[in-house]
Design a protein around this motif. Structure first.
Motif, PDB file in Angstrom:
ATOM      1  N   ASN A 173       0.772  -1.176   0.622  1.00  0.00           N
ATOM      2  CA  ASN A 173       0.234   0.275   0.067  1.00  0.00           C
ATOM      3  C   ASN A 173       0.634   0.706   0.120  1.00  0.00           C
ATOM      4  OD1 ASN A 173      -3.094  -1.152  -0.094  1.00  0.00           O
ATOM      5  ND2 ASN A 173      -2.022  -1.604   1.885  1.00  0.00           N
ATOM      6  N   TYR A 174       0.436   2.588  -0.098  1.00  0.00           N
ATOM      7  CA  TYR A 174       1.565   3.355  -0.481  1.00  0.00           C
ATOM      8  C   TYR A 174       0.702   4.870   0.609  1.00  0.00           C
ATOM      9  CZ  TYR A 174       3.687   7.498  -2.794  1.00  0.00           C
ATOM     10  OH  TYR A 174       4.727   8.198  -3.246  1.00  0.00           O
ATOM     11  N   THR A 175       0.917   4.782   1.344  1.00  0.00           N
ATOM     12  CA  THR A 175       0.398   6.182   2.009  1.00  0.00           C
ATOM     13  C   THR A 175       1.255   7.771   2.087  1.00  0.00           C
ATOM     14  OG1 THR A 175      -0.020   4.678   4.307  1.00  0.00           O
ATOM     15  CG2 THR A 175       0.622   7.370   5.143  1.00  0.00           C
ATOM     16  N   ILE A 176       0.250   8.849   2.053  1.00  0.00           N
ATOM     17  CA  ILE A 176       0.435  10.140   1.428  1.00  0.00           C
ATOM     18  C   ILE A 176       0.718  10.568   2.796  1.00  0.00           C
ATOM     19  CG2 ILE A 176      -0.389  12.039   0.241  1.00  0.00           C
ATOM     20  CD1 ILE A 176      -1.056  10.144  -2.495  1.00  0.00           C
ATOM     21  N   GLU A 177       1.518  11.333   2.829  1.00  0.00           N
ATOM     22  CA  GLU A 177       1.928  12.084   4.286  1.00  0.00           C
ATOM     23  C   GLU A 177       1.200  13.627   3.770  1.00  0.00           C
ATOM     24  OE1 GLU A 177       3.445   9.600   7.373  1.00  0.00           O
ATOM     25  OE2 GLU A 177       4.742  11.029   7.088  1.00  0.00           O
ATOM     26  N   ILE A 178       0.163  14.674   4.398  1.00  0.00           N
ATOM     27  CA  ILE A 178       0.322  15.580   4.216  1.00  0.00           C
ATOM     28  C   ILE A 178       0.169  16.247   5.124  1.00  0.00           C
ATOM     29  CG2 ILE A 178      -1.150  17.709   3.033  1.00  0.00           C
ATOM     30  CD1 ILE A 178      -3.138  15.278   1.388  1.00  0.00           C
ATOM     31  N   LYS A 179       1.148  17.778   5.723  1.00  0.00           N
ATOM     32  CA  LYS A 179       0.609  17.987   6.267  1.00  0.00           C
ATOM     33  C   LYS A 179      -0.441  18.851   6.877  1.00  0.00           C
ATOM     34  CE  LYS A 179       5.837  19.404   6.921  1.00  0.00           C
ATOM     35  NZ  LYS A 179       6.825  19.831   7.259  1.00  0.00           N
ATOM     36  N   GLU A 180      -0.849  19.352   8.095  1.00  0.00           N
ATOM     37  CA  GLU A 180      -2.277  20.318   8.467  1.00  0.00           C
ATOM     38  C   GLU A 180      -2.318  21.684   7.842  1.00  0.00           C
ATOM     39  OE1 GLU A 180      -4.950  21.279  11.942  1.00  0.00           O
ATOM     40  OE2 GLU A 180      -3.544  20.574  12.420  1.00  0.00           O
ATOM     41  N   TYR A 181      -1.150  22.131   7.215  1.00  0.00           N
ATOM     42  CA  TYR A 181      -1.727  23.348   7.069  1.00  0.00           C
ATOM     43  C   TYR A 181      -1.487  23.597   5.780  1.00  0.00           C
ATOM     44  CZ  TYR A 181       3.860  23.636   4.740  1.00  0.00           C
ATOM     45  OH  TYR A 181       4.667  23.699   3.741  1.00  0.00           O
ATOM     46  N   VAL A 182      -0.702  22.807   5.197  1.00  0.00           N
ATOM     47  CA  VAL A 182      -0.981  21.876   3.189  1.00  0.00           C
ATOM     48  C   VAL A 182      -2.408  22.045   2.552  1.00  0.00           C
ATOM     49  CG1 VAL A 182       0.016  20.900   1.346  1.00  0.00           C
ATOM     50  CG2 VAL A 182       1.412  21.823   3.303  1.00  0.00           C
ATOM     51  N   TYR A 183      -2.979  20.751   4.058  1.00  0.00           N
ATOM     52  CA  TYR A 183      -4.423  20.758   3.901  1.00  0.00           C
ATOM     53  C   TYR A 183      -5.167  21.871   3.768  1.00  0.00           C
ATOM     54  CZ  TYR A 183      -8.507  17.697   3.800  1.00  0.00           C
ATOM     55  OH  TYR A 183      -9.879  17.297   3.979  1.00  0.00           O
ATOM     56  N   ASN A 184      -4.617  22.664   4.946  1.00  0.00           N
ATOM     57  CA  ASN A 184      -5.766  23.831   4.925  1.00  0.00           C
ATOM     58  C   ASN A 184      -5.359  24.464   4.118  1.00  0.00           C
ATOM     59  OD1 ASN A 184      -7.235  22.396   7.085  1.00  0.00           O
ATOM     60  ND2 ASN A 184      -5.503  23.692   8.501  1.00  0.00           N
ATOM     61  N   GLY A 185      -4.548  24.658   3.566  1.00  0.00           N
ATOM     62  CA  GLY A 185      -4.130  25.124   2.137  1.00  0.00           C
ATOM     63  C   GLY A 185      -4.460  25.154   1.208  1.00  0.00           C
ATOM     64  N   ALA A 186      -5.047  24.289   0.850  1.00  0.00           N
ATOM     65  CA  ALA A 186      -5.720  23.526  -0.381  1.00  0.00           C
ATOM     66  C   ALA A 186      -6.933  23.538  -0.318  1.00  0.00           C
ATOM     67  CB  ALA A 186      -5.105  21.773  -0.924  1.00  0.00           C
ATOM     68  N   ILE A 187      -7.516  23.996   0.780  1.00  0.00           N
ATOM     69  CA  ILE A 187      -9.166  23.931   0.986  1.00  0.00           C
ATOM     70  C   ILE A 187      -9.178  25.276   1.000  1.00  0.00           C
ATOM     71  CG2 ILE A 187     -10.726  24.219   2.740  1.00  0.00           C
ATOM     72  CD1 ILE A 187      -9.778  21.830   3.973  1.00  0.00           C
ATOM     73  N   GLN A 188      -8.283  26.388   1.162  1.00  0.00           N
ATOM     74  CA  GLN A 188      -8.359  27.647   0.822  1.00  0.00           C
ATOM     75  C   GLN A 188      -8.576  28.379  -0.433  1.00  0.00           C
ATOM     76  OE1 GLN A 188      -7.141  29.418   4.373  1.00  0.00           O
ATOM     77  NE2 GLN A 188      -7.424  28.437   5.438  1.00  0.00           N
TER      78      GLN A 188
END
Length: 173
Positions: free
Chosen positions: A73-88
């Motif tokens: 399996n492949y895991t992608i880890e995304i920092k919280e600020y990146v995820y929130n930035g993408a939402i914005q």
């Protein structure tokens, strides 16, 4: 750090980006729904999942990362600020996430490291560099060539939701 893989061209990566666009059912959208796509990834690549991690989870200059687990399996880890930035709608954050999604996509298509030696930037020809290939397909997906070839850099930024750096590269290629 980079790895050598089988060579390809930007045109071939453009075709693969179009194929991904069809698989993701995003062909009709110039602005790719990156955050929503994270939840659809298991439908496209069942072996891939993601996690939102603390901003201090790994190196400060790494916004997201991915790796294969021992079970395949492949895991992608995304920092919280990146995820929130993408939402914005932050174009750079959206690009970081898509970049990590395209690593396992290309890997499963046979673009695997040919050997374990890692390279520093500039030591590989772009067409045989894992990182260049992933950056190129990310750009091709997020800024569909046929839909953006006549747009200005500013129009690309606005309509595709990408960073200035990405839009500038689109105008170059």
């Amino acid at each position: 750090m980079d790895y050598k893989t089988k060579p390809t061209t930007r045109l071939e990566l453009r075709k693969l980006a179009n194929a991904f666009d069809i698989l993701a059912d995003t062909k009709d959208s110039l602005y790719k729904p990156v955050v929503e796509l994270l939840d659809k990834i298991p439908d496209i690549m069942p072996f891939v999942h993601y996690e939102i991690v603390d901003d201090n989870a790994f190196e400060i200059n790494v916004p997201a990362r991915g790796y294969f687990e021992p079970d395949g399996n492949y895991t992608i880890e995304i920092k919280e600020y990146v995820y929130n930035g993408a939402i914005q709608g932050n174009g750079a954050c959206r690009g970081f996430i898509m970049h990590e999604i395209f690593h396992p996509f290309l890997y499963r298509l046979g673009f695997v490291p040919l050997y374990e030696r890692s390279f520093k930037d500039g030591e590989l020809h772009p067409y045989e560099s894992v990182e260049w290939q992933v950056k190129a397909i990310t750009g091709e997906y997020m800024m569909n060539y046929d839909q953006t070839k006549d747009l200005s850099k500013d129009e690309i930024i606005k309509q595709c939701g990408v960073s200035k750096v990405f839009a500038k590269k689109r105008k170059k290629y």
